[in-house]
Each structure stands twice: as C-alpha cells, then as structure tokens.
Enzyme design. Structure first.
Site, PDB file in Angstrom:
ATOM      1  N   ASP A  75      -3.271 -11.270  -1.104  1.00 51.56           N
ATOM      2  CA  ASP A  75      -3.650 -10.581   0.127  1.00 51.56           C
ATOM      3  C   ASP A  75      -5.132 -10.234   0.066  1.00 51.56           C
ATOM      4  O   ASP A  75      -5.689 -10.031  -1.016  1.00 51.56           O
ATOM      5  CB  ASP A  75      -2.801  -9.302   0.225  1.00 51.56           C
ATOM      6  CG  ASP A  75      -2.835  -8.626   1.575  1.00 51.56           C
ATOM      7  OD1 ASP A  75      -3.875  -8.022   1.900  1.00 51.56           O
ATOM      8  OD2 ASP A  75      -1.823  -8.672   2.296  1.00 51.56           O
ATOM      9  N   HIS A 107       0.804  -1.228   0.000  1.00 49.71           N
ATOM     10  CA  HIS A 107       0.000   0.000   0.000  1.00 49.71           C
ATOM     11  C   HIS A 107       0.836   1.277   0.000  1.00 49.71           C
ATOM     12  O   HIS A 107       0.290   2.365  -0.221  1.00 49.71           O
ATOM     13  CB  HIS A 107      -0.925   0.047   1.224  1.00 49.71           C
ATOM     14  CG  HIS A 107      -1.921  -1.056   1.296  1.00 49.71           C
ATOM     15  ND1 HIS A 107      -2.797  -1.332   0.273  1.00 49.71           N
ATOM     16  CD2 HIS A 107      -2.177  -1.974   2.271  1.00 49.71           C
ATOM     17  CE1 HIS A 107      -3.561  -2.364   0.613  1.00 49.71           C
ATOM     18  NE2 HIS A 107      -3.195  -2.778   1.821  1.00 49.71           N
ATOM     19  N   HIS A 152      -6.435  -7.510   0.770  1.00 51.53           N
ATOM     20  CA  HIS A 152      -6.594  -6.108   0.408  1.00 51.53           C
ATOM     21  C   HIS A 152      -5.918  -5.817  -0.928  1.00 51.53           C
ATOM     22  O   HIS A 152      -4.839  -6.338  -1.210  1.00 51.53           O
ATOM     23  CB  HIS A 152      -6.004  -5.206   1.498  1.00 51.53           C
ATOM     24  CG  HIS A 152      -6.628  -5.410   2.842  1.00 51.53           C
ATOM     25  ND1 HIS A 152      -6.227  -6.426   3.690  1.00 51.53           N
ATOM     26  CD2 HIS A 152      -7.630  -4.756   3.473  1.00 51.53           C
ATOM     27  CE1 HIS A 152      -6.953  -6.384   4.796  1.00 51.53           C
ATOM     28  NE2 HIS A 152      -7.818  -5.386   4.683  1.00 51.53           N
TER      29      HIS A 152
END
Length: 370
Positions: free
Chosen positions: A168, A132, A170
């Site tokens: 993942d 991220h 996310h």
C-alpha cells in the site's frame, strides 16, 4: 491444498463513507462484477463473508471502542467525547450507515480466509486490508484492523510464523504497533516517504519485527521489481513462514489521487506470483485505492493471477460495461485504456541511487536477524 477462493459480500454494494469521501467509490462490487463477467469467478470459488462477532474484534480492539462503534452506527451520530477518544465522526472516519457492519464484515472475511487456508491454499479478500486501525480508535479510513485480527487467528490456529507484506502507498502503522517485538510475525512494508501517517522510517525496527522501505514519489515498476527481488523475497524466504499475508493496496498505482507513486498494476500481480511459492498458505487482501477504475482493474488482475486465469488483451464488452458504469465525484474521465484493458502498460524507469542504498541497508539488517 484447496482451490483458490474469493471472499465478498453484499454489504459493500452501495455502501460509501459519504458523497465526497475518498471511499465514495465502489471497489469490491466492481471487482466481483468484473471477475464474474470474465468468467473467472464461478460460484464454487466464491464465499460470502460472515460478520465478525464483537468478541472476535476484541482480539485487538478494546471492548469500549467496539461498543462505541456499534452505538455510533445505531445512533448515526457521536458526541465530542467519542470523537476525541475513538476517532469516530471525523472527516477521515465519518458516521455512515454501515460504519460498524461493513468493517466487521471485512474482518469476518479475514477470519474466514484464515480458516480456509488452515490446510494450505490461497484466498483473496479484497474487502480487507484496513491496516491503520488502532486498538482504541479508528484511523486513516480504517475502523477495524482486519490484517491484525486475521494474522492473530492464524497464530492461534497453531501456525508458528506469518510474513506480512504491505505494498500500500501508506505505511501500516496499526499492524506494526500490534506486532511490535514479535518473533512470529515479520512485517515488510513498502510505502511512499513523507506520506500520512508519517511513520515507517527506514530506521524503524519495531523490536526487530519490521522492515520498512519508504520510497520516493514516482516509484516505478522497474524499481518495484528490484525491491521485490532484492528485499521483499529474501526477507520472506529467510523467515520460512507458514503463511503469507499480502496487503495489496491499489493506491500505489500512478492514477491514485491520494499518493504520488508510479506503479502499474503489473507490479501487484508480480508480487502475488513471486510470493506464492514461499509458503503453503497465502491471504491476499485489498487496502487503499481511491480511483474506481484502477482499483477494480488491479484487484481483478490480482484475482486472475490467484485463480490461474490469463488476462485478455482487450476486455470483452460485458467487462468493459462494468468499468464504464463506475462513477466518481471527481471531474473528468479516465483514458480509454482504463475501460478496455485489465493490465496496465508497464511503467518502467531508472532505479534511483537512494533506493539502491536503502535496500542495501535493509539487506545488511536482514543478515543480522536471520
């Protein structure tokens, strides 16, 4: 081709984001200890991760951000301007003692992994996978974007194509941003729909570089096998990558508190096993994962697959002791199997019609870009 290598570091031992932060748990140390007690991690296969130098971090991050991160660690505080501009000192990305050195070590592990697979091979860097991180800011517990910096190193070394697979829970928004429009990186992400950061819709193309598959709550092993066979593997194989980077986040497991997917750790092992033959080089990182027992078991099982080891039906007492010693600020204890076994019971189920339809759409797109 070199033998498998595991990258770790002492900096992860005892380092937490805060007493009640989701990353208050021990992850890499538990994996290291568990693998060692199983006899799977002799010293010849272990490498200590170096810390990436600031200049290496500017391969993706701005100099201003790197300096702000270093300054915040030294001062153990940030002002409002830094908080707003760089996302430091927030609930998700708090000030803590190793807030620069720890992520810089994760990046150093990724850069070392790239060097180790230069002539072929496979490396596990469980401390990596921070997908991220943004060029000028921290986001989603990620202060630096290790996958981006590692893949850029692979490309700088002369590799022509890198396939990035992310399982993942996310969506890997930072990675997608970094390689928007790239013809040298193909990104495949399977993540929970309507889950933070609320990106990675099926229709998102990122200039043709990305294949996003948001999946529904309860996504099970049978569905993962279907996605792996019918979407992930064809997308990787047709790209003919020189290297594969697998972000192996453990938050897609059923017991994770920050997602609502229903996988067993057998799906993560299956992903490694299926992808490994498709490129001469492979790097497997960690990622999300916020239940200490499921993370430790998952990434150790992944390392076992990488290292060619067979998981026992029941863990020996020394390995069981590693799991029983883990602590979590959440109340309650896990079921006994999380102490005594390494591989989960398969979590099978039906394949939803919506998932079949979405995979079919991605298959059609893949035919257009091959």
């Amino acid at each position: 081709m070199s033998s498998p290598v595991f990258i770790g570091s002492r900096i992860y031992r005892g380092s937490v984001y805060g007493p009640r932060h989701p990353l208050s748990i021990q992850r890499v140390p538990a994996v290291t200890d568990l693998a060692r007690t199983l006899g799977w991690l002799p010293q010849v296969r272990y490498r200590t991760s170096p810390r990436a130098k600031p200049v290496a971090l500017t391969g993706f991050h701005s100099r201003a951000y790197v300096e702000a991160l270093k300054t915040a660690e030294a001062a153990q505080e940030v002002n409002e301007e830094v908080r707003v501009r760089h996302g430091l000192g927030t609930l998700s990305n708090p000030v803590f003692p190793e807030m620069y050195r720890r992520p810089a070590t994760a990046v150093g592990g990724g850069l070392l992994a790239a060097e180790l697979v230069r002539d072929g091979g496979i490396v596990h860097n469980p401390g990596g996978g921070q997908h991220h991180g943004l060029p000028d800011a921290a986001a989603g517990f990620c202060f630096l974007n290790e996958p981006v910096l590692t893949m850029r190193r692979l490309l700088d070394m002369g590799l022509q194509r890198v396939a990035y697979v992310d399982i993942d829970a996310h969506h890997c928004d930072g990675v997608e941003l970094a390689f928007d429009g790239s013809e040298r990186v193909r990104m495949i992400s399977v993540h929970e729909a309507r889950r933070w950061p609320f990106t990675g819709a099926l229709e998102d193309r990122a200039g043709g570089a990305s294949f996003n598959l948001p999946v529904a709550r309860g996504f099970n092993d049978t569905e993962f096998d279907f996605v792996l066979r019918d979407m992930i593997l064809p997308a990787v194989e047709t790209f003919r990558p020189d290297a594969i980077f697998l972000q192996c986040g453990a938050d897609a497991l059923a017991e994770d508190p920050l997602a609502r997917l229903g996988l067993s750790n057998r799906s993560h092992v299956a992903a490694v096993r299926a992808l490994r033959p498709l490129a001469p080089r492979m790097i497997v990182s960690g990622g999300g994962g916020y239940n200490p027992w499921t993370v430790a078991r998952c990434w150790t099982a992944v390392w076992g697959e990488i290292a060619g080891e067979e998981a026992p039906d029941r863990l020996p007492p020394e390995a069981e002791s590693v799991l029983r010693a883990l602590v979590w600020h959440r109340k309650g204890q896990p079921e006994e199997a999380l102490f005594t076994t390494l591989l989960d019971t398969p979590r099978v189920g039906a394949i939803s019609g919506d998932l079949r339809a979405d995979v079919s759409r991605l298959q059609d797109r893949l035919k257009q870009v091959v």
